[in-house]
Design a protein around this motif. Structure first.
Motif, mmCIF file in Angstrom:
data_model
loop_
_atom_site.group_PDB
_atom_site.id
_atom_site.type_symbol
_atom_site.label_atom_id
_atom_site.label_comp_id
_atom_site.label_asym_id
_atom_site.label_seq_id
_atom_site.Cartn_x
_atom_site.Cartn_y
_atom_site.Cartn_z
ATOM 1 N N ILE A 1 69.970 -0.843 43.432
ATOM 2 C CA ILE A 1 70.907 -1.893 43.009
ATOM 3 C C ILE A 1 72.226 -1.758 43.769
ATOM 4 O O ILE A 1 72.766 -2.736 44.288
ATOM 5 C CB ILE A 1 71.122 -1.832 41.488
ATOM 6 C CG1 ILE A 1 69.831 -2.190 40.748
ATOM 7 C CG2 ILE A 1 72.269 -2.758 41.061
ATOM 8 C CD1 ILE A 1 69.841 -1.834 39.273
ATOM 9 N N LEU A 2 72.740 -0.552 43.840
ATOM 10 C CA LEU A 2 74.001 -0.319 44.547
ATOM 11 C C LEU A 2 73.875 -0.638 46.034
ATOM 12 O O LEU A 2 74.773 -1.246 46.626
ATOM 13 C CB LEU A 2 74.461 1.122 44.336
ATOM 14 C CG LEU A 2 74.852 1.464 42.896
ATOM 15 C CD1 LEU A 2 74.974 2.977 42.723
ATOM 16 C CD2 LEU A 2 76.132 0.755 42.501
ATOM 17 N N ASP B 1 79.776 -9.544 44.938
ATOM 18 C CA ASP B 1 81.024 -9.369 44.191
ATOM 19 C C ASP B 1 80.777 -9.267 42.699
ATOM 20 O O ASP B 1 81.706 -9.081 41.917
ATOM 21 C CB ASP B 1 82.059 -10.448 44.534
ATOM 22 C CG ASP B 1 81.565 -11.864 44.414
ATOM 23 O OD1 ASP B 1 80.375 -12.074 44.146
ATOM 24 O OD2 ASP B 1 82.380 -12.774 44.601
ATOM 25 N N LEU B 2 79.499 -9.341 42.272
ATOM 26 C CA LEU B 2 79.126 -9.100 40.879
ATOM 27 C C LEU B 2 77.681 -8.636 40.835
ATOM 28 O O LEU B 2 76.815 -9.199 41.511
ATOM 29 C CB LEU B 2 79.279 -10.372 40.032
ATOM 30 C CG LEU B 2 78.864 -10.259 38.556
ATOM 31 C CD1 LEU B 2 79.783 -9.288 37.803
ATOM 32 C CD2 LEU B 2 78.854 -11.622 37.884
ATOM 33 N N ILE B 3 77.436 -7.619 40.025
ATOM 34 C CA ILE B 3 76.080 -7.166 39.717
ATOM 35 C C ILE B 3 75.863 -7.475 38.246
ATOM 36 O O ILE B 3 76.721 -7.156 37.402
ATOM 37 C CB ILE B 3 75.916 -5.644 39.930
ATOM 38 C CG1 ILE B 3 76.172 -5.259 41.383
ATOM 39 C CG2 ILE B 3 74.537 -5.175 39.464
ATOM 40 C CD1 ILE B 3 76.304 -3.753 41.603
ATOM 41 N N ILE B 4 74.730 -8.087 37.926
ATOM 42 C CA ILE B 4 74.372 -8.302 36.525
ATOM 43 C C ILE B 4 73.063 -7.574 36.278
ATOM 44 O O ILE B 4 72.106 -7.718 37.041
ATOM 45 C CB ILE B 4 74.191 -9.801 36.190
ATOM 46 C CG1 ILE B 4 75.481 -10.567 36.440
ATOM 47 C CG2 ILE B 4 73.728 -9.968 34.744
ATOM 48 C CD1 ILE B 4 75.376 -12.063 36.160
ATOM 49 N N LEU B 5 73.017 -6.780 35.209
ATOM 50 C CA LEU B 5 71.783 -6.128 34.827
ATOM 51 C C LEU B 5 71.706 -6.037 33.317
ATOM 52 O O LEU B 5 72.730 -5.908 32.643
ATOM 53 C CB LEU B 5 71.632 -4.747 35.469
ATOM 54 C CG LEU B 5 72.549 -3.627 35.073
ATOM 55 C CD1 LEU B 5 71.917 -2.313 35.464
ATOM 56 C CD2 LEU B 5 73.887 -3.750 35.766
ATOM 57 N N ALA B 6 70.505 -6.166 32.810
ATOM 58 C CA ALA B 6 70.280 -6.020 31.380
ATOM 59 C C ALA B 6 70.181 -4.536 31.069
ATOM 60 O O ALA B 6 69.784 -3.738 31.917
ATOM 61 C CB ALA B 6 69.003 -6.744 30.969
ATOM 62 N N CYS C 1 81.896 -3.224 43.163
ATOM 63 C CA CYS C 1 82.209 -4.581 42.714
ATOM 64 C C CYS C 1 82.103 -4.620 41.192
ATOM 65 O O CYS C 1 81.762 -3.619 40.560
ATOM 66 C CB CYS C 1 81.249 -5.591 43.352
ATOM 67 S SG CYS C 1 79.518 -5.390 42.882
ATOM 68 N N SER C 2 82.381 -5.757 40.624
ATOM 69 C CA SER C 2 82.288 -5.913 39.172
ATOM 70 C C SER C 2 80.832 -5.806 38.725
ATOM 71 O O SER C 2 79.914 -6.160 39.452
ATOM 72 C CB SER C 2 82.845 -7.269 38.749
ATOM 73 O OG SER C 2 84.209 -7.351 39.056
#
Length: 144
Positions: A91-92, A101-106, A130-131
């Motif tokens: 992911i990184l 500029d954004l990572i979203i993960l459950a 990033c955020s």
């Protein structure tokens, strides 16, 4: 809002990933891009000896197919990336490679060993440049 959002999706928790994907679409700038990412974990050598050689390859094909179906079902445009290795590292690396500029993960509800957020989410939050949005809406609704 965000120009490049990486949505990490665990195929075993596709419903959570679909919710994160929909959330990403609401946060995306016009002309922005969403990258749906699945990281297929490598199988340790001592286990791989007893498993079919194509197991990891088939897992990657299945992940791509299911993410393509998700895009069709939601109607939200996105690119798909399948990588291999440890989930947090993958992911990184994807966020860095895509200049996200954004990572979203459950994240699942934690147990005592990872009390605040899941182990993968914890590593991503600590090391991302990033955020990061850790999406738990489904779990919150289940608690009511």
């Amino acid at each position: 809002m965000y120009k490049k959002i990486i949505v990490a999706i665990e195929i075993g928790a596709l419903e959570d990933g679909a919710m994160s994907f929909r959330k990403a679409a609401t946060l995306l700038d016009e002309g922005g891009e969403i990258v749906l990412l699945n990281v297929v974990e490598d199988i340790p050598t001592y286990v791989a000896v007893d498993l079919p050689v194509e197991l990891v390859e088939n897992a990657a094909k299945d992940a791509r197919s299911r993410l393509e179906e998700l895009i069709l079902a939601t109607g939200i445009p996105a690119n798909i990336e399948i990588s291999h290795g440890r989930p947090a590292s993958g992911i990184l690396a994807a966020a860095e490679a895509h200049n996200g500029d954004l990572i979203i993960l459950a994240s699942h509800l934690p147990d005592f060993s990872n009390y605040f957020i899941g182990a993968t989410a914890d590593r991503v939050v600590r090391h991302a440049k990033c955020s990061v949005l850790v999406d738990r809406r489904r779990h919150e609704a289940a608690k009511r």
